[in-house]
Motif scaffolding. Structure first.
Motif, PDB file in Angstrom:
ATOM      1  N   THR A  67      71.836  76.823  97.954  1.00 40.12           N
ATOM      2  CA  THR A  67      73.090  76.873  98.703  1.00 40.12           C
ATOM      3  C   THR A  67      74.069  77.789  97.988  1.00 40.12           C
ATOM      4  O   THR A  67      74.079  77.895  96.753  1.00 40.12           O
ATOM      5  CB  THR A  67      73.720  75.479  98.868  1.00 40.12           C
ATOM      6  OG1 THR A  67      74.050  74.963  97.575  1.00 40.12           O
ATOM      7  CG2 THR A  67      72.786  74.545  99.611  1.00 40.12           C
ATOM      8  N   ALA A  68      74.909  78.448  98.782  1.00 45.77           N
ATOM      9  CA  ALA A  68      75.849  79.414  98.224  1.00 45.77           C
ATOM     10  C   ALA A  68      76.800  78.765  97.232  1.00 45.77           C
ATOM     11  O   ALA A  68      77.071  79.312  96.160  1.00 45.77           O
ATOM     12  CB  ALA A  68      76.631  80.069  99.359  1.00 45.77           C
ATOM     13  N   GLY A  69      77.314  77.570  97.578  1.00 47.90           N
ATOM     14  CA  GLY A  69      78.263  76.913  96.691  1.00 47.90           C
ATOM     15  C   GLY A  69      77.657  76.534  95.362  1.00 47.90           C
ATOM     16  O   GLY A  69      78.269  76.708  94.301  1.00 47.90           O
ATOM     17  N   GLU A  70      76.437  76.024  95.390  1.00 46.19           N
ATOM     18  CA  GLU A  70      75.775  75.628  94.153  1.00 46.19           C
ATOM     19  C   GLU A  70      75.474  76.845  93.286  1.00 46.19           C
ATOM     20  O   GLU A  70      75.617  76.809  92.056  1.00 46.19           O
ATOM     21  CB  GLU A  70      74.492  74.861  94.450  1.00 46.19           C
ATOM     22  CG  GLU A  70      73.707  74.425  93.221  1.00 46.19           C
ATOM     23  CD  GLU A  70      74.497  73.505  92.295  1.00 46.19           C
ATOM     24  OE1 GLU A  70      74.154  73.441  91.099  1.00 46.19           O
ATOM     25  OE2 GLU A  70      75.459  72.866  92.762  1.00 46.19           O
ATOM     26  N   TYR A  71      75.086  77.941  93.913  1.00 42.94           N
ATOM     27  CA  TYR A  71      74.784  79.151  93.153  1.00 42.94           C
ATOM     28  C   TYR A  71      76.031  79.663  92.429  1.00 42.94           C
ATOM     29  O   TYR A  71      75.985  79.966  91.225  1.00 42.94           O
ATOM     30  CB  TYR A  71      74.250  80.239  94.091  1.00 42.94           C
ATOM     31  CG  TYR A  71      73.912  81.526  93.389  1.00 42.94           C
ATOM     32  CD1 TYR A  71      72.780  81.627  92.595  1.00 42.94           C
ATOM     33  CD2 TYR A  71      74.741  82.642  93.499  1.00 42.94           C
ATOM     34  CE1 TYR A  71      72.471  82.807  91.929  1.00 42.94           C
ATOM     35  CE2 TYR A  71      74.444  83.823  92.840  1.00 42.94           C
ATOM     36  CZ  TYR A  71      73.305  83.903  92.061  1.00 42.94           C
ATOM     37  OH  TYR A  71      73.014  85.064  91.399  1.00 42.94           O
ATOM     38  N   VAL A  72      77.165  79.723  93.130  1.00 44.00           N
ATOM     39  CA  VAL A  72      78.393  80.208  92.507  1.00 44.00           C
ATOM     40  C   VAL A  72      78.856  79.247  91.426  1.00 44.00           C
ATOM     41  O   VAL A  72      79.306  79.659  90.349  1.00 44.00           O
ATOM     42  CB  VAL A  72      79.489  80.425  93.573  1.00 44.00           C
ATOM     43  CG1 VAL A  72      80.811  80.764  92.914  1.00 44.00           C
ATOM     44  CG2 VAL A  72      79.076  81.537  94.523  1.00 44.00           C
ATOM     45  N   ARG A  73      78.738  77.944  91.686  1.00 43.19           N
ATOM     46  CA  ARG A  73      79.144  76.960  90.675  1.00 43.19           C
ATOM     47  C   ARG A  73      78.346  77.140  89.391  1.00 43.19           C
ATOM     48  O   ARG A  73      78.903  77.116  88.286  1.00 43.19           O
ATOM     49  CB  ARG A  73      78.953  75.542  91.220  1.00 43.19           C
ATOM     50  CG  ARG A  73      79.510  74.455  90.298  1.00 43.19           C
ATOM     51  CD  ARG A  73      79.138  73.079  90.807  1.00 43.19           C
ATOM     52  NE  ARG A  73      77.709  72.831  90.684  1.00 43.19           N
ATOM     53  CZ  ARG A  73      77.114  72.402  89.573  1.00 43.19           C
ATOM     54  NH1 ARG A  73      77.826  72.182  88.486  1.00 43.19           N
ATOM     55  NH2 ARG A  73      75.811  72.211  89.536  1.00 43.19           N
ATOM     56  N   GLN A  74      77.039  77.344  89.503  1.00 44.03           N
ATOM     57  CA  GLN A  74      76.205  77.536  88.325  1.00 44.03           C
ATOM     58  C   GLN A  74      76.615  78.786  87.551  1.00 44.03           C
ATOM     59  O   GLN A  74      76.674  78.775  86.312  1.00 44.03           O
ATOM     60  CB  GLN A  74      74.733  77.642  88.737  1.00 44.03           C
ATOM     61  CG  GLN A  74      74.119  76.350  89.233  1.00 44.03           C
ATOM     62  CD  GLN A  74      72.677  76.526  89.655  1.00 44.03           C
ATOM     63  OE1 GLN A  74      72.065  77.584  89.438  1.00 44.03           O
ATOM     64  NE2 GLN A  74      72.114  75.509  90.300  1.00 44.03           N
ATOM     65  N   ARG A  75      76.906  79.852  88.270  1.00 45.85           N
ATOM     66  CA  ARG A  75      77.285  81.100  87.604  1.00 45.85           C
ATOM     67  C   ARG A  75      78.646  80.985  86.915  1.00 45.85           C
ATOM     68  O   ARG A  75      78.838  81.493  85.808  1.00 45.85           O
ATOM     69  CB  ARG A  75      77.289  82.247  88.615  1.00 45.85           C
ATOM     70  CG  ARG A  75      75.917  82.603  89.176  1.00 45.85           C
ATOM     71  CD  ARG A  75      75.034  83.285  88.157  1.00 45.85           C
ATOM     72  NE  ARG A  75      75.595  84.536  87.691  1.00 45.85           N
ATOM     73  CZ  ARG A  75      75.358  85.726  88.254  1.00 45.85           C
ATOM     74  NH1 ARG A  75      74.527  85.809  89.296  1.00 45.85           N
ATOM     75  NH2 ARG A  75      75.903  86.822  87.786  1.00 45.85           N
ATOM     76  N   LEU A  76      79.592  80.292  87.551  1.00 44.58           N
ATOM     77  CA  LEU A  76      80.907  80.118  86.937  1.00 44.58           C
ATOM     78  C   LEU A  76      80.820  79.227  85.709  1.00 44.58           C
ATOM     79  O   LEU A  76      81.476  79.466  84.689  1.00 44.58           O
ATOM     80  CB  LEU A  76      81.901  79.535  87.947  1.00 44.58           C
ATOM     81  CG  LEU A  76      82.434  80.516  88.974  1.00 44.58           C
ATOM     82  CD1 LEU A  76      83.217  79.786  90.060  1.00 44.58           C
ATOM     83  CD2 LEU A  76      83.306  81.599  88.332  1.00 44.58           C
ATOM     84  N   LYS A  77      79.985  78.178  85.768  1.00 44.36           N
ATOM     85  CA  LYS A  77      79.800  77.311  84.612  1.00 44.36           C
ATOM     86  C   LYS A  77      79.256  78.107  83.430  1.00 44.36           C
ATOM     87  O   LYS A  77      79.693  77.946  82.292  1.00 44.36           O
ATOM     88  CB  LYS A  77      78.849  76.160  84.951  1.00 44.36           C
ATOM     89  CG  LYS A  77      79.482  75.044  85.764  1.00 44.36           C
ATOM     90  CD  LYS A  77      78.510  73.919  85.994  1.00 44.36           C
ATOM     91  CE  LYS A  77      78.147  73.202  84.707  1.00 44.36           C
ATOM     92  NZ  LYS A  77      77.256  72.039  84.947  1.00 44.36           N
ATOM     93  N   ALA A  78      78.310  78.986  83.707  1.00 43.92           N
ATOM     94  CA  ALA A  78      77.740  79.803  82.633  1.00 43.92           C
ATOM     95  C   ALA A  78      78.783  80.753  82.061  1.00 43.92           C
ATOM     96  O   ALA A  78      78.869  80.955  80.836  1.00 43.92           O
ATOM     97  CB  ALA A  78      76.534  80.575  83.153  1.00 43.92           C
ATOM     98  N   MET A  79      79.617  81.340  82.931  1.00 45.05           N
ATOM     99  CA  MET A  79      80.622  82.300  82.467  1.00 45.05           C
ATOM    100  C   MET A  79      81.652  81.640  81.570  1.00 45.05           C
ATOM    101  O   MET A  79      82.070  82.202  80.559  1.00 45.05           O
ATOM    102  CB  MET A  79      81.315  82.962  83.667  1.00 45.05           C
ATOM    103  CG  MET A  79      82.297  84.048  83.288  1.00 45.05           C
ATOM    104  SD  MET A  79      82.941  84.953  84.708  1.00 45.05           S
ATOM    105  CE  MET A  79      84.177  83.812  85.300  1.00 45.05           C
TER     106      MET A  79
END
Length: 332
Positions: free
Chosen positions: A316-328
């Protein structure tokens, strides 16, 4: 032409092409399709382009720059009242060196303020709980400057209109109906960050940049750059950094990882960075366009073939962005 056909040659571009968006507003579908074909080739070979005749007024740009200069001149204590780690879903303020997007670097020397969709009216935002997912949620706003909210939302909605036009052009560029993305972008999953880059005129190495080398998380980004200050660079296929200077009357569009995943890497999500090696402050605004957060991102059927099978699982788009922001932000 099938979308699954590979680009002729991801050439070592030495400059960023300029696309005239005037045709996007033409009622003649043939004109819009011709424009979409121009965009197609740029997306397959570069992943970055300027747009002119985009429709955002100079007054709108002047006002949002003015309030952001005022906001970033506030004390650190005042800005930290809305630090993104104290409010939901990464909204609000991020201080210099909060993030380190490029492994091996020491941090990203910029500060930013993130907002999502909100009506411009004075009424509080009303949002269905069913759409308040992993990345959705109400905005937070500083008390000062007084017109910060309205100036930012004026720019947000003007940029949003351009993004909706671009989704239609990207659809036609992918041999899809012009309305293909309409039901996947109904709730305006677009996040905006205003950005302030302190000057770094005497920096001796590349371990602390304004923002390190990276690709963007979402489908595409609309970037406004302050006039007269070079900072943005794009990496070409020969591993050369190409300047992307601000050009009068233009915005910069770059593709992100969601659109690359959706197109099975037919379209390029290009590595870029920004470093303010000037003696003055630099301001910019990035508008990140994704899809509604519950939408599955998986390779589109026109971009998959026996020669180019699907490369990515659905997420899902939201989960993908959340994962990337957490990593950043190195969040737990």
């Amino acid at each position: 032409m099938s979308c699954s056909q590979k680009a002729l040659d991801a050439s070592a571009f030495e400059s960023i092409p300029i696309i005239d968006l005037e045709g996007a507003f033409n009622q003649d579908e043939a004109v819009r399709r011709a424009l979409a074909q121009q965009i197609r080739m740029v997306c397959m070979n570069v992943g970055f382009f300027y747009v002119k005749n985009h429709g955002i007024s100079q007054d709108c740009l002047d006002q949002v720059l003015k309030v952001n200069k005022e906001y970033y001149s506030l004390s650190a204590d005042e800005k930290m009242k809305l630090h993104h780690k104290t409010v939901p879903n990464f909204k609000g303020y991020s201080r210099p060196m909060d993030a380190n997007i490029q492994p091996g670097n020491r941090g990203d020397l910029h500060e930013g303020f993130r907002i999502g969709w909100e009506e411009k009216s004075e009424e509080p935002r009303i949002q269905s709980a069913s759409r308040d997912g992993v990345m959705a949620g109400v905005n937070v706003w500083p008390d000062q400057p007084a017109n910060f909210r309205l100036a930012c939302l004026d720019y947000y909605h003007a940029s949003l209109a351009i993004g909706k036009k671009l989704f239609g052009l990207f659809a036609m560029a992918l041999d899809l109906p012009e309305t293909y993305f309409d039901d996947k972008t109904m709730y305006s999953a677009a996040n905006m960050r205003t950005l302030h880059y302190p000057p770094q005129p005497d920096a001796l190495d590349d371990k602390v940049l304004g923002i390190g080398a990276h690709t963007d998380f979402t489908c595409f980004t609309i970037l406004w750059q302050q006039a007269g200050i070079q900072a943005l660079q794009v990496l070409n296929s020969h591993q050369q950094w190409i300047d992307v200077p601000p050009l009068p009357g233009t915005l910069v569009i770059n593709l992100g990882d969601q659109l690359a995943r959706w197109t099975n890497d037919i379209f390029k999500s290009t590595v870029h960075r920004a470093s303010n090696r000037n003696a003055v402050d630099r301001y910019s605004i990035a508008m990140f366009f994704g899809t509604d957060y519950e939408v599955n991102i998986e390779p589109i059927y026109t971009c998959v073939s026996s020669e180019n099978p699907a490369r990515y699982p659905a997420i899902t788009a939201g989960e993908y962005v959340r994962q990337r922001l957490k990593a950043m932000y190195n969040s737990s």
